[in-house]
Design a protein around this motif. Structure first.
Motif, PDB file in Angstrom:
ATOM      1  N   LEU A  90       1.001  -1.117   0.057  1.00 41.72           N
ATOM      2  CA  LEU A  90      -0.002   0.002   0.093  1.00 41.72           C
ATOM      3  C   LEU A  90       0.905   1.210  -0.059  1.00 41.72           C
ATOM      4  O   LEU A  90       2.050   1.252   0.538  1.00 41.72           O
ATOM      5  N   SER A  91       0.268   2.369  -0.558  1.00 41.58           N
ATOM      6  CA  SER A  91       1.167   3.642  -0.508  1.00 41.58           C
ATOM      7  C   SER A  91       0.889   4.218   0.968  1.00 41.58           C
ATOM      8  O   SER A  91       0.256   3.577   1.821  1.00 41.58           O
ATOM      9  N   VAL A  92       1.803   5.131   1.136  1.00 37.86           N
ATOM     10  CA  VAL A  92       1.576   5.967   2.311  1.00 37.86           C
ATOM     11  C   VAL A  92       0.117   6.259   2.787  1.00 37.86           C
ATOM     12  O   VAL A  92      -0.259   6.186   3.737  1.00 37.86           O
ATOM     13  N   LEU A 126       5.163  12.385   0.634  1.00 41.40           N
ATOM     14  CA  LEU A 126       5.287  10.866   0.671  1.00 41.40           C
ATOM     15  C   LEU A 126       4.250  10.209   0.218  1.00 41.40           C
ATOM     16  O   LEU A 126       4.102   9.069   0.254  1.00 41.40           O
ATOM     17  N   LEU A 127       2.965  10.786   0.196  1.00 45.83           N
ATOM     18  CA  LEU A 127       1.881  10.137   0.171  1.00 45.83           C
ATOM     19  C   LEU A 127       1.471   8.761  -0.944  1.00 45.83           C
ATOM     20  O   LEU A 127       0.945   8.054  -0.796  1.00 45.83           O
ATOM     21  N   ASN A 128       2.345   9.104  -2.205  1.00 43.36           N
ATOM     22  CA  ASN A 128       2.197   8.278  -3.081  1.00 43.36           C
ATOM     23  C   ASN A 128       3.364   7.370  -3.154  1.00 43.36           C
ATOM     24  O   ASN A 128       3.287   6.379  -3.823  1.00 43.36           O
ATOM     25  N   VAL A 142       5.293   7.568   9.548  1.00 48.98           N
ATOM     26  CA  VAL A 142       3.970   6.956   8.565  1.00 48.98           C
ATOM     27  C   VAL A 142       3.119   6.117   9.587  1.00 48.98           C
ATOM     28  O   VAL A 142       1.985   6.312   9.724  1.00 48.98           O
ATOM     29  N   ALA A 143       3.778   5.484  10.360  1.00 46.65           N
ATOM     30  CA  ALA A 143       3.390   4.436  11.446  1.00 46.65           C
ATOM     31  C   ALA A 143       2.815   5.388  12.623  1.00 46.65           C
ATOM     32  O   ALA A 143       1.521   4.894  12.787  1.00 46.65           O
ATOM     33  N   LEU A 144       3.266   6.305  13.093  1.00 51.92           N
ATOM     34  CA  LEU A 144       2.882   7.230  13.922  1.00 51.92           C
ATOM     35  C   LEU A 144       1.559   7.985  13.256  1.00 51.92           C
ATOM     36  O   LEU A 144       0.416   7.999  13.834  1.00 51.92           O
TER      37      LEU A 144
END
Length: 379
Positions: A90-92, A126-128, A142-144
């Motif tokens: 999956l993307s961000v 960075l979303l894509n 991203v995890a946060l």
């Protein structure tokens, strides 16, 4: 937001006791850190709160609701793991949206939340991207972000910074503290790094061998540890522990004597020949030069009852701002018994292994421990 309360939580794996009689309550909106050496039960406690482990006995409450029988997915907590646990395909943006999608949140509302979270963590660009295209620090954000997007009642963070290099860990730690100040979500954070623990926590929970050793605000725990384990775990370099024997109103280390302050004698009522452990932190030790002896005499503060010790340098470690000196206290009567001691000196001093020095200990900062149980006896 919510409070988290643990009552008499015990977890056994067959005959192995992982944690025993864990009791504490994290008030709404506070940041608590569970800290201790590897294997002390920190992650087991966190996973029990999350519902990923089942307590052998005891109760877990979230927002004053007993959650023992509530499955993990319904506890309204968000957990961030050491390895980040991002979905690689999956993307961000899709990773950030995953929890919201599972809860059936409207897609338009989901996009608004993703944009807001990404902006707050500076990951809009960075979303894509896919996780494999991100650095460790970016994956951690991203995890946060995925946890924040869910707007949970409680954050549970299991050593989330341990995979980052030293500089990035320091930077991310500061950002994490600022993030908590903005969001105010009840947070329980697990680490074995005492620097992380001291800098992040509203309250520390110190654990050892599955049991709570002490709970308190970081500075209080640092300056008034309840036992030798807490004293030596917190602090870098760690607290020095020196075996001492009481005799003739003095403390004896090897074949050197130290003044036993009257306040200690009054509180402990020591017997002749009684053994203790003396604790003192490296920052409360000063090595004596001709210059600082003169300064002390002029200020009328230096006297030999202020606990001088003769030591021999074994290792010199320049640290930039100062030098860490590892030395030992020689024992002429029993050469095989040499007690090590660490202290710091200004960088301009040129010391070498084998140098003999005289140091002085700040009597106002010493701690006395029971030599058998390790409990703090003084102050």
């Amino acid at each position: 937001m919510a409070n988290v309360r643990l009552e008499n939580i015990t977890r056994r794996y067959h005959t192995t006791l992982a944690i025993e009689e864990i009791n504490f309550e994290v008030p709404d909106g506070e940041f608590w850190v569970l800290v201790g050496p590897s294997g002390c039960g920190k992650s087991t406690i966190l996973r029990t709160i999350a519902g990923l482990e089942t307590a052998t006995s005891g109760n877990v409450y979230i927002d004053n609701t007993l959650v023992n029988e509530i499955p993990a997915r319904k506890r309204d907590v968000a957990m961030v793991f050491q390895n980040y646990a991002l979905y690689p395909h999956l993307s961000v943006a899709e990773n950030l949206a995953f929890g919201l999608k599972m809860r059936g949140v409207d897609p338009t509302k989901t996009q608004e939340i993703i944009q807001k979270v990404a902006q707050s963590l500076s990951i809009e660009h960075l979303l894509n991207r896919k996780p494999k295209q991100l650095s460790g620090g970016q994956q951690q954000r991203v995890a946060l972000g995925r946890a924040i997007a869910r707007e949970p009642k409680v954050f549970l963070l299991d050593e989330p910074l341990s995979n980052l290099d030293a500089q990035l860990r320091d930077d991310t730690r500061a950002e994490l503290k600022q993030l908590h100040q903005r969001l105010g979500i009840t947070t329980i954070y697990v680490t074995h790094d005492q620097v992380e623990a001291m800098t992040l926590a509203d309250k520390l929970v110190i654990l050892h061998q599955g049991k709570i050793q002490q709970i308190g605000d970081p500075q209080r725990v640092y300056s008034r540890p309840k036992n030798r384990m807490v004293a030596t775990f917190l602090g870098n370099p760690p607290m020095n522990i020196l075996p001492i024997t009481y005799g003739n109103s003095l403390f004896w280390i090897a074949n050197q004597s130290l003044t036993c302050p009257s306040a200690i004698r009054e509180k402990l009522q020591p017997q002749e020949g009684q053994k203790f452990d003396l604790g003192i932190r490296p920052e409360h030790i000063q090595f004596i030069t001709s210059e600082n002896v003169i300064d002390d005499l002029q200020q009328d503060v230096w006297a030999f009852e202020k606990v001088p010790l003769d030591v021999e340098v074994s290792v010199v470690e320049p640290l930039g701002r100062e030098i860490l000196v590892r030395a030992y206290i020689p024992n002429s009567s029993q050469p095989h018994e040499q007690y090590s001691i660490q202290f710091q000196v200004p960088i301009h001093h040129h010391l070498h292994p084998g140098d003999r020095l005289t140091i002085k200990l700040d009597l106002n900062q010493i701690l006395i421990f029971n030599s058998t149980t390790g409990d703090t006896l003084y102050p």
